[in-house]
Scaffold this motif. Sequence first.
Motif, PDB file in Angstrom:
ATOM      1  N   ASP A   1     -12.506  11.948  -8.993  1.00 28.83           N
ATOM      2  CA  ASP A   1     -13.546  11.879  -7.983  1.00 28.83           C
ATOM      3  C   ASP A   1     -14.630  12.782  -8.200  1.00 28.83           C
ATOM      4  O   ASP A   1     -15.293  13.253  -7.410  1.00 28.83           O
ATOM      5  CB  ASP A   1     -12.877  11.995  -6.557  1.00 28.83           C
ATOM      6  CG  ASP A   1     -12.280  12.989  -6.430  1.00 28.83           C
ATOM      7  OD1 ASP A   1     -11.967  14.028  -7.459  1.00 28.83           O
ATOM      8  OD2 ASP A   1     -11.522  13.135  -5.274  1.00 28.83           O
TER       9      ASP A   1
ATOM     10  N   GLY B   1      -0.812   3.748  -1.915  1.00 25.32           N
ATOM     11  CA  GLY B   1      -2.246   3.816  -1.934  1.00 25.32           C
ATOM     12  C   GLY B   1      -3.300   3.193  -2.711  1.00 25.32           C
ATOM     13  O   GLY B   1      -4.508   3.395  -2.571  1.00 25.32           O
ATOM     14  N   ASN B   2      -2.597   2.318  -3.655  1.00 28.18           N
ATOM     15  CA  ASN B   2      -3.367   1.783  -4.765  1.00 28.18           C
ATOM     16  C   ASN B   2      -4.020   0.243  -4.449  1.00 28.18           C
ATOM     17  O   ASN B   2      -4.911  -0.240  -4.759  1.00 28.18           O
ATOM     18  CB  ASN B   2      -3.127   1.902  -6.145  1.00 28.18           C
ATOM     19  CG  ASN B   2      -3.904   1.671  -7.184  1.00 28.18           C
ATOM     20  OD1 ASN B   2      -5.168   1.986  -6.989  1.00 28.18           O
ATOM     21  ND2 ASN B   2      -3.812   0.686  -8.295  1.00 28.18           N
TER      22      ASN B   2
ATOM     23  N   SER C   1      -3.520  -0.231   7.736  1.00 28.55           N
ATOM     24  CA  SER C   1      -2.919   0.421   6.861  1.00 28.55           C
ATOM     25  C   SER C   1      -1.445   0.442   7.279  1.00 28.55           C
ATOM     26  O   SER C   1      -1.088  -0.333   8.176  1.00 28.55           O
ATOM     27  CB  SER C   1      -3.227   1.829   7.050  1.00 28.55           C
ATOM     28  OG  SER C   1      -3.288   2.411   8.170  1.00 28.55           O
TER      29      SER C   1
ATOM     30  N   ASP D   1       0.716  -1.148  -0.049  1.00 32.67           N
ATOM     31  CA  ASP D   1      -0.044   0.023   0.070  1.00 32.67           C
ATOM     32  C   ASP D   1       0.818   1.224  -0.104  1.00 32.67           C
ATOM     33  O   ASP D   1       0.252   2.398   0.523  1.00 32.67           O
ATOM     34  CB  ASP D   1      -0.923   0.031   1.255  1.00 32.67           C
ATOM     35  CG  ASP D   1      -0.107  -0.180   2.768  1.00 32.67           C
ATOM     36  OD1 ASP D   1       1.109  -0.023   2.685  1.00 32.67           O
ATOM     37  OD2 ASP D   1      -0.746  -0.435   3.607  1.00 32.67           O
TER      38      ASP D   1
ATOM     39  N   ASN E   1     -15.197   2.913  -4.957  1.00 25.15           N
ATOM     40  CA  ASN E   1     -14.084   4.090  -5.102  1.00 25.15           C
ATOM     41  C   ASN E   1     -12.787   3.814  -6.006  1.00 25.15           C
ATOM     42  O   ASN E   1     -11.791   4.435  -5.850  1.00 25.15           O
ATOM     43  CB  ASN E   1     -13.540   4.630  -3.783  1.00 25.15           C
ATOM     44  CG  ASN E   1     -14.446   5.189  -2.737  1.00 25.15           C
ATOM     45  OD1 ASN E   1     -15.583   5.947  -3.123  1.00 25.15           O
ATOM     46  ND2 ASN E   1     -14.628   4.293  -1.514  1.00 25.15           N
ATOM     47  N   CYS E   2     -13.056   3.129  -7.160  1.00 23.06           N
ATOM     48  CA  CYS E   2     -11.908   2.863  -7.837  1.00 23.06           C
ATOM     49  C   CYS E   2     -12.628   3.184  -9.280  1.00 23.06           C
ATOM     50  O   CYS E   2     -13.743   2.944  -9.610  1.00 23.06           O
ATOM     51  CB  CYS E   2     -11.550   1.423  -7.899  1.00 23.06           C
ATOM     52  SG  CYS E   2     -10.694   1.067  -6.172  1.00 23.06           S
TER      53      CYS E   2
ATOM     54  N   ASP F   1      -1.934   7.784  -4.671  1.00 22.06           N
ATOM     55  CA  ASP F   1      -1.142   8.954  -4.564  1.00 22.06           C
ATOM     56  C   ASP F   1      -1.378   9.409  -5.969  1.00 22.06           C
ATOM     57  O   ASP F   1      -1.246  10.499  -6.385  1.00 22.06           O
ATOM     58  CB  ASP F   1       0.271   8.635  -4.211  1.00 22.06           C
ATOM     59  CG  ASP F   1       0.256   8.371  -2.793  1.00 22.06           C
ATOM     60  OD1 ASP F   1      -0.514   8.412  -2.018  1.00 22.06           O
ATOM     61  OD2 ASP F   1       1.448   7.814  -2.314  1.00 22.06           O
TER      62      ASP F   1
ATOM     63  N   SER G   1      -7.523   3.194  -7.398  1.00 19.19           N
ATOM     64  CA  SER G   1      -8.351   3.760  -6.474  1.00 19.19           C
ATOM     65  C   SER G   1      -8.220   5.325  -6.299  1.00 19.19           C
ATOM     66  O   SER G   1      -7.009   5.849  -6.744  1.00 19.19           O
ATOM     67  CB  SER G   1      -7.796   3.298  -4.906  1.00 19.19           C
ATOM     68  OG  SER G   1      -8.273   3.987  -3.963  1.00 19.19           O
ATOM     69  N   THR G   2      -9.284   5.922  -5.808  1.00 20.08           N
ATOM     70  CA  THR G   2      -9.345   7.302  -6.125  1.00 20.08           C
ATOM     71  C   THR G   2      -8.417   7.934  -4.714  1.00 20.08           C
ATOM     72  O   THR G   2      -8.123   8.815  -4.651  1.00 20.08           O
ATOM     73  CB  THR G   2     -10.698   8.043  -5.749  1.00 20.08           C
ATOM     74  OG1 THR G   2     -11.322   7.404  -4.362  1.00 20.08           O
ATOM     75  CG2 THR G   2     -11.611   7.793  -6.745  1.00 20.08           C
ATOM     76  N   TYR G   3      -7.872   6.858  -3.961  1.00 19.02           N
ATOM     77  CA  TYR G   3      -6.950   7.248  -2.907  1.00 19.02           C
ATOM     78  C   TYR G   3      -5.638   6.916  -3.262  1.00 19.02           C
ATOM     79  O   TYR G   3      -4.762   7.348  -2.377  1.00 19.02           O
ATOM     80  CB  TYR G   3      -7.592   6.518  -1.729  1.00 19.02           C
ATOM     81  CG  TYR G   3      -8.953   6.619  -1.064  1.00 19.02           C
ATOM     82  CD1 TYR G   3      -9.114   7.802   0.094  1.00 19.02           C
ATOM     83  CD2 TYR G   3     -10.049   5.891  -1.223  1.00 19.02           C
ATOM     84  CE1 TYR G   3     -10.647   8.125   0.298  1.00 19.02           C
ATOM     85  CE2 TYR G   3     -11.054   6.196  -0.671  1.00 19.02           C
ATOM     86  CZ  TYR G   3     -11.453   7.264  -0.185  1.00 19.02           C
ATOM     87  OH  TYR G   3     -12.594   7.690   0.205  1.00 19.02           O
TER      88      TYR G   3
ATOM     89  N   TYR H   1      -5.088  -1.719  -1.559  1.00 18.29           N
ATOM     90  CA  TYR H   1      -5.763  -1.601  -0.253  1.00 18.29           C
ATOM     91  C   TYR H   1      -5.869  -2.740   0.717  1.00 18.29           C
ATOM     92  O   TYR H   1      -6.786  -3.332   0.401  1.00 18.29           O
ATOM     93  CB  TYR H   1      -7.086  -0.628  -0.414  1.00 18.29           C
ATOM     94  CG  TYR H   1      -7.941  -0.168   0.777  1.00 18.29           C
ATOM     95  CD1 TYR H   1      -7.321   0.845   1.670  1.00 18.29           C
ATOM     96  CD2 TYR H   1      -9.135  -0.932   1.076  1.00 18.29           C
ATOM     97  CE1 TYR H   1      -8.090   0.830   2.823  1.00 18.29           C
ATOM     98  CE2 TYR H   1      -9.601  -0.408   2.254  1.00 18.29           C
ATOM     99  CZ  TYR H   1      -9.328   0.670   2.928  1.00 18.29           C
ATOM    100  OH  TYR H   1      -9.883   0.837   4.072  1.00 18.29           O
TER     101      TYR H   1
END
Length: 435
Positions: A211, A77-78, A99, A74, A220-221, A243, A239-241, A80
């Motif tokens: 997003d 961040g992609n 995390s 992670d 959220n992907c 980096d 993922s929208t999270y 998860y």
Amino acid sequence: MVMVATLMASCMGSDYAAPGLDPDNAPWGNNEITETNVVSIADLKARYASTIASNGYVKIEEDMQIKGVVTGNDYAGNIYQQIPVQDETGALVVGVSASALHGFLPEGQEILIDLKDLYIGGYGEQCQIGSVYTSPNTGKTGIGRMDRYTWQKHFRLIGEADVAKADALAEDFDPSKLTDASYMEANAGKLMTIRRVSFLNADGKSVFAPDDGSVALTSNCANRALKEYSSKNIVVRTSTYADFAQEIIPEGTKDIKGIFTRYYDTWQILLRSTDDITDSPTAVFEGLVDGQGDFVVEDKSLAEGLDYVWAWSGQYGMKASAFVNDTNLPSESWLISPAIDLSQLTSATLTFEQAGNKFFSEKCENYCSVMVSTDRENWTPLELNVWPEGNSWDFYTSTANLSAYAGQSTVYIAFKYTSTSSTAGTWEVRNVVVE
């Protein structure tokens, strides 16, 4: 307190384990786990194949372990709350509800996992180790993530992290087996690279995972399609999270590396970072893409009633056959490339797509061969990584090592087709690339 804060910062700020760490006394995992009954990942998946395929789950009662290398985490961040683990036989993902897993499980870290009392199952038919998840909305149960405390009891670090260990396990994805169920089952979860592809939405403005509602999201992907293949079969999932979620999708022909997971019959490529996207090597030669081009046909022998063997056939490429009026006719015909200049290369690879059918009980390679020459007089057979079975229209991506000819300014490739009065199969060749 200062010392503790410094230690925490050093663990969380790097994708590498602390140098000089003694894995036998690591502060993470369970140092008491010993190798007592290690099975391969392929063997483990085979034992629970029906459970995985049905998206069920079951508790592992047997005292056994698997040993593998962490191929992604992670850090960017992609990926998860999942740990992709791979050995020489296969791969799977471990679900952990935590995390910053990269702080103690960097890429290239070998680990031993004690499986007893953990759960194994399928999520979209992707093999996963974890715990039981209960949906708060429906009450339905399935394979999910274990809590971090359970995970700490079930793994042990082996040696120091070395990214080269993960790189050594990376494989090339075979697009010719894109929809092959057995190939997907065996390879889902692996670190692989798909070569010479381009993003469908690469326009200099679109980003990986917006997003703002401009792209439909699932969990959220965003799924990004490739120009060369249907999005029903393969996508790049971000993922929208992540980096790099707001980074612009690169244009041009790329090699894309990542964790190739599955969601039912769709491959989902999980980038570990944008470093996994690289420019494809510039091809020194491309042929049989949209026509015969500068390839020439040399008929060595044609039986009476046979006017030709090779012909261009649209999306199927150059098609060779000596089956005329329901009769197998003897022949030998060569399809020869123009001169290819490899003088500026220190290594070279031939890649092309081929299909073979109507060879019946025979094998395609018994009647077809690929040759190389520097003078068009003396020819040497090339060893291919794969041949068609000879009984279907499925295309296979075949490669051959041309490095022995790197530095030569004149190299020819020939596709040699033969037939007899008993066997006159059909051979199709297209998309020839030398790079």
